[in-house]
Design an enzyme around this catalytic site. Structure first.
Site, PDB file in Angstrom:
ATOM      1  N   TYR A   5       0.822  -1.208   0.000  1.00 41.09           N
ATOM      2  CA  TYR A   5       0.000   0.000   0.000  1.00 41.09           C
ATOM      3  C   TYR A   5       0.857   1.260   0.000  1.00 41.09           C
ATOM      4  CZ  TYR A   5       0.930   1.096   4.951  1.00 41.09           C
ATOM      5  OH  TYR A   5       1.539   1.436   6.127  1.00 41.09           O
ATOM      6  N   ARG A  50       8.144   4.119  -4.809  1.00 38.14           N
ATOM      7  CA  ARG A  50       8.174   3.206  -3.663  1.00 38.14           C
ATOM      8  C   ARG A  50       7.153   2.094  -3.832  1.00 38.14           C
ATOM      9  NH1 ARG A  50       7.441   5.477   2.400  1.00 38.14           N
ATOM     10  NH2 ARG A  50       5.324   5.823   1.615  1.00 38.14           N
ATOM     11  N   ARG A  78      -7.664 -20.518  -1.570  1.00 35.45           N
ATOM     12  CA  ARG A  78      -6.674 -20.346  -0.517  1.00 35.45           C
ATOM     13  C   ARG A  78      -5.557 -21.379  -0.626  1.00 35.45           C
ATOM     14  NH1 ARG A  78      -4.693 -21.640   4.373  1.00 35.45           N
ATOM     15  NH2 ARG A  78      -4.163 -19.904   5.768  1.00 35.45           N
ATOM     16  N   HIS A  91      -1.009 -21.114  -0.042  1.00 36.95           N
ATOM     17  CA  HIS A  91       0.107 -20.203   0.195  1.00 36.95           C
ATOM     18  C   HIS A  91       0.860 -19.872  -1.089  1.00 36.95           C
ATOM     19  CE1 HIS A  91      -0.725 -21.181   4.352  1.00 36.95           C
ATOM     20  NE2 HIS A  91       0.188 -20.318   4.764  1.00 36.95           N
ATOM     21  N   LYS A 124       6.367  -1.930   2.002  1.00 41.04           N
ATOM     22  CA  LYS A 124       5.201  -1.293   2.617  1.00 41.04           C
ATOM     23  C   LYS A 124       4.011  -2.236   2.473  1.00 41.04           C
ATOM     24  CE  LYS A 124       3.263   3.355   3.142  1.00 41.04           C
ATOM     25  NZ  LYS A 124       3.732   3.536   4.528  1.00 41.04           N
ATOM     26  N   GLU A 157      12.893   2.325  13.915  1.00 44.14           N
ATOM     27  CA  GLU A 157      11.945   3.388  13.553  1.00 44.14           C
ATOM     28  C   GLU A 157      10.863   3.402  14.611  1.00 44.14           C
ATOM     29  OE1 GLU A 157      10.366   2.479   9.678  1.00 44.14           O
ATOM     30  OE2 GLU A 157       9.899   0.411  10.199  1.00 44.14           O
ATOM     31  N   LEU A 189      11.332   1.264   6.960  1.00 48.00           N
ATOM     32  CA  LEU A 189      10.606   1.690   5.771  1.00 48.00           C
ATOM     33  C   LEU A 189      11.253   2.961   5.227  1.00 48.00           C
ATOM     34  CD1 LEU A 189       8.056   1.251   3.977  1.00 48.00           C
ATOM     35  CD2 LEU A 189       6.995   3.032   5.365  1.00 48.00           C
TER      36      LEU A 189
END
Length: 290
Positions: free
Chosen positions: A31, A50, A98, A100, A145, A177, A201
């Protein structure tokens, strides 16, 4: 609220995603959040760069070109009634049974929404904020992110329950951070921060602060910062798209420096606001045909 879902603007009440979307099942997505001032996205190109990096590291196909991303974001911004906004957008791997392992031939899901942008009130800027600390127990790819934010959520909750603005994180005795921010400290007039690694990040606001420091002759150093150095710092700041630059004047109930926002913070805050105003006055969007 008008939102964007898979190429279309629609009322949020009509927006729906399959329960088999891998973002819902696995947190399998990335995101961005872009601040918008006077309907002009701030550092949009850097946010898109990014995003591309996060998608690449997560091996999720980017569904749009930069030109298309810009066009969709501008369209969403223009659909809102408020001037200053926080545009959130995420890309998940898509809908699949579903399992992995990555599904084959699946279309990514793209969702965007925009809310009024809320920056810290002036009283908080002038008085500073409190923070707590915690051990950084998140995964080792904090440079992506990712929408898989349970680690950040649990750490941020520690400060929320303490009535504090942030949770500052340490891993193996060193500063990384905060739960939703980057961190700078100041010691003897020198701005210091950990260098970018997989544990941090790469913040867009972090980069603006670095650029402003260099352009205005402020001493700047990137290095590993021990926890004891943070606690003995003259100033501590957190930076993010929504917080911009915010002074931390209390950490774990103990005063940082003299317990007030310091002179280097005040200078940086002024520089950041001037830079932001310059962007707003320019009032120009990046070309969608570039």
């Amino acid at each position: 609220m008008t939102v964007f879902l898979n190429g279309k603007l629609l009322p949020i009440e009509q927006a729906s995603v399959s329960v088999l979307d891998r973002g819902f099942i696995f947190g399998d997505g990335v995101y961005e959040l872009v601040p918008v001032y006077s309907r002009v996205p701030f550092r949009l190109e850097e946010h898109l760069v990014r995003l591309e990096r996060s998608l690449g590291e997560a091996k999720i196909r980017n569904p749009y070109s930069r030109q298309q991303w810009r066009a969709h974001i501008y369209q969403l911004v223009d659909a809102q009634p408020f001037e200053d906004q926080g545009v959130y957008f995420q890309v998940t791997r898509g809908v699949a049974k579903r399992d992995h392992a990555f599904p084959k031939s699946v279309e990514p899901t793209v969702f965007m929404m925009s809310n009024p942008l809320t920056n810290p009130p002036q009283a908080q800027i002038e008085s500073g904020s409190a923070a707590v600390s915690a051990q950084d127990n998140r995964w080792l790819r904090c440079d992506i992110k990712s929408i898989s934010l349970i680690g950040n959520v649990l750490l941020r909750q520690l400060s929320a329950e303490a009535g504090a603005a942030e949770t500052i994180l340490f891993r193996d005795g060193k500063l990384t951070e905060a739960s939703a921010s980057n961190v700078f400290i100041v010691k003897r007039g020198v701005i210091q921060s950990p260098p970018k690694t997989n544990l941090i990040l790469p913040g867009i606001t972090y980069d603006v602060v670095v650029e402003l420091a260099r352009a205005n002759g402020l001493a700047l150093e990137f290095k590993d910062i021990a926890e004891a150095e943070v606690r003995a710092a003259d100033e501590v700041w957190v930076t993010s798209s929504s917080k911009e630059v915010l002074a931390i004047v209390e950490l774990d109930g103990k005063r940082v420096g003299d317990g007030r926002p310091g002179p280097v913070f005040r200078r940086m805050y002024q520089l950041y606001q001037e830079f932001k105003q310059k962007v707003m006055r320019a009032g120009k969007r990046e070309a969608v045909s570039a």
